[in-house]
Design a protein around this motif. Structure first.
Motif, PDB file in Angstrom:
ATOM      1  N   TYR A 197      92.528  83.002 104.035  1.00 18.42           N
ATOM      2  CA  TYR A 197      92.422  82.060 102.968  1.00 18.42           C
ATOM      3  C   TYR A 197      91.301  80.929 103.180  1.00 18.42           C
ATOM      4  N   TRP A 198      90.411  81.012 102.151  1.00 18.18           N
ATOM      5  CA  TRP A 198      89.140  80.124 101.941  1.00 18.18           C
ATOM      6  C   TRP A 198      89.333  79.437 100.943  1.00 18.18           C
TER       7      TRP A 198
ATOM      8  N   THR B 203      91.363  84.851  98.944  1.00 23.22           N
ATOM      9  CA  THR B 203      92.822  85.196  99.656  1.00 23.22           C
ATOM     10  C   THR B 203      92.888  86.420 100.345  1.00 23.22           C
ATOM     11  N   SER B 204      91.679  87.229 100.683  1.00 23.75           N
ATOM     12  CA  SER B 204      91.377  88.166 101.433  1.00 23.75           C
ATOM     13  C   SER B 204      90.205  88.431 101.843  1.00 23.75           C
ATOM     14  N   TRP B 205      90.021  89.405 103.115  1.00 22.46           N
ATOM     15  CA  TRP B 205      88.769  89.299 103.651  1.00 22.46           C
ATOM     16  C   TRP B 205      87.895  90.115 102.923  1.00 22.46           C
TER      17      TRP B 205
ATOM     18  N   ALA C 100      82.844  89.662 100.518  1.00 22.62           N
ATOM     19  CA  ALA C 100      82.049  90.095  99.203  1.00 22.62           C
ATOM     20  C   ALA C 100      81.278  88.961  98.817  1.00 22.62           C
ATOM     21  N   MET C 101      81.883  87.819  98.788  1.00 20.34           N
ATOM     22  CA  MET C 101      81.519  86.489  98.096  1.00 20.34           C
ATOM     23  C   MET C 101      80.105  86.061  99.126  1.00 20.34           C
TER      24      MET C 101
ATOM     25  N   LYS D  68      78.308  87.893 101.034  1.00 21.47           N
ATOM     26  CA  LYS D  68      77.333  88.987 100.789  1.00 21.47           C
ATOM     27  C   LYS D  68      76.468  88.609  99.675  1.00 21.47           C
ATOM     28  N   GLU D  69      77.047  88.460  98.559  1.00 18.38           N
ATOM     29  CA  GLU D  69      76.482  87.888  97.316  1.00 18.38           C
ATOM     30  C   GLU D  69      75.631  86.770  97.151  1.00 18.38           C
ATOM     31  N   ASN D  70      76.335  85.789  97.992  1.00 18.75           N
ATOM     32  CA  ASN D  70      75.527  84.364  98.331  1.00 18.75           C
ATOM     33  C   ASN D  70      74.323  84.600  99.168  1.00 18.75           C
ATOM     34  N   TYR D  71      74.035  85.307 100.078  1.00 22.89           N
ATOM     35  CA  TYR D  71      73.121  85.673 100.878  1.00 22.89           C
ATOM     36  C   TYR D  71      72.150  86.325 100.035  1.00 22.89           C
ATOM     37  N   LYS D  72      72.416  87.264  99.283  1.00 22.79           N
ATOM     38  CA  LYS D  72      71.625  87.859  98.343  1.00 22.79           C
ATOM     39  C   LYS D  72      70.810  87.113  97.182  1.00 22.79           C
ATOM     40  N   ASN D  73      71.653  86.129  96.836  1.00 26.64           N
ATOM     41  CA  ASN D  73      71.085  85.113  95.858  1.00 26.64           C
ATOM     42  C   ASN D  73      70.371  83.882  96.535  1.00 26.64           C
ATOM     43  N   ASN D  74      70.849  83.713  97.628  1.00 27.29           N
ATOM     44  CA  ASN D  74      70.194  82.540  98.308  1.00 27.29           C
ATOM     45  C   ASN D  74      69.877  82.899  99.843  1.00 27.29           C
ATOM     46  N   PRO D  75      68.876  83.851  99.919  1.00 28.93           N
ATOM     47  CA  PRO D  75      68.526  84.170 101.454  1.00 28.93           C
ATOM     48  C   PRO D  75      67.921  83.376 102.305  1.00 28.93           C
ATOM     49  N   GLU D  76      67.301  82.237 101.864  1.00 27.55           N
ATOM     50  CA  GLU D  76      66.701  81.390 102.839  1.00 27.55           C
ATOM     51  C   GLU D  76      67.738  80.498 103.793  1.00 27.55           C
TER      52      GLU D  76
END
Length: 298
Positions: free
Chosen positions: A57-58, A70-72, A77-78, A80-88
């Motif tokens: 749970y996060w 509520t799942s790994w 996935a969230m 990875k998407e965050n890293y893609k949009n904010n790589p710095e």
């Protein structure tokens, strides 16, 4: 028998305490690393701090936001998407403080402060390694600011002085015959306008005062601008506004003497239907000069 038991307890207790301290240190390291690796945008190291199960749970909660996974599968996935949009990578982030631990044999509950926010972590022991199962961040400071803004919104409108509960100790007013206080919403925050009729000797005089409470997009107070006048005079000052324990504090400085806190006021909001304003004037030496107390009701 009692003697043997006491000896055993004396021997075991340090060992238990040492293990507890060791577990606390290991748990803290995992929590710190989870944040560090997330900020460094290192997915592999970040995911190693989590128990990668369907039941994790996060959650991050604020007054105008609520993010939850509520799942790994959803959490990873969230990220990875965050890293893609904010790589710095993010080099600076709030330090965690005031850790509190509740450690069991195979699970632990931890709370702490992270800057102005509150954090909670639930961990489980996977073999000899602690893994995070649950993470909650509460944007406590943002909630407090929102609560403060709610008080000002609650106060919007016109308030009239309750003369029986109000008093002044000022040389330019024997008493206050009448006063109204108006809380007004503006495009940049709020405005407090007061209109007075004061008794002095055998006559009366009238004055007004306006305090501009400008607020930025993060609900922080900008400098307060104060204008006052009456008859043929006009004055201006600059101030600072803060909320503390649900009270609005405003300190005033003479424009050409920024080091002189000439006046301090405290607004106390009673949601039963009153606002109390208490103020003090100070001399340039910092000594208390004059005081006043007004109680307003709708």
């Amino acid at each position: 028998m009692k003697t043997i038991t006491m000896v055993l307890l004396m021997l075991v207790t340090p060992a238990i305490m040492a293990q507890l301290s060791k577990d606390e240190a290991a748990i803290k390291e995992v929590i710190e690393n989870e944040t560090k690796y997330f900020m460094q945008r290192d997915f592999d190291k970040w995911q190693s701090t989590w128990a990668q199960t369907p039941t994790i749970y996060w959650s991050v909660v604020g007054p105008n936001m609520h993010m939850e996974h509520t799942s790994w599968e959803a959490l990873s996935a969230m990220v990875k998407e965050n890293y893609k949009n904010n790589p710095e990578p993010i080099a600076k982030f709030p330090e965690k403080q005031d850790y509190k631990f509740q450690v069991g044999k195979s699970s632990a509950l931890v709370t702490f402060k992270e800057g102005d926010d509150s954090g909670t972590r639930m961990l489980i022991k996977d073999g000899n390694t602690w893994k995070i199962m649950q993470m909650t961040v509460v944007k406590a400071a943002a909630f407090k600011k929102q609560s403060d803004m709610n008080l000002l919104s609650w106060a919007l409108g016109t308030w009239n002085m309750d003369a029986s509960q109000s008093s002044v100790d000022m040389p330019w007013a024997d008493s206050v015959a009448k006063q109204s206080c108006h809380f007004i919403k503006t495009p940049t925050g709020f405005k407090i306008k007061s209109v007075f009729t004061n008794n002095q000797n055998d006559g009366q005089w009238h004055m007004w005062e306006v305090k501009e409470l400008n607020i930025d997009q993060n609900k922080n107070f900008l400098p307060v601008f104060v204008k006052a006048g009456g008859g043929n005079w006009l004055d201006a000052a600059i101030g600072k506004a803060t909320f503390k324990d649900g009270q609005l504090h405003i300190s005033y400085h003479v424009v050409d003497k920024p080091d002189w806190a000439a006046r301090k006021e405290v607004y106390t909001f009673d949601n039963k239907g009153s606002i109390t304003l208490e103020g003090t004037f100070f001399g340039e030496d910092g000594q208390k000069d004059n005081t006043y107390k007004y109680v307003f009701r709708r």
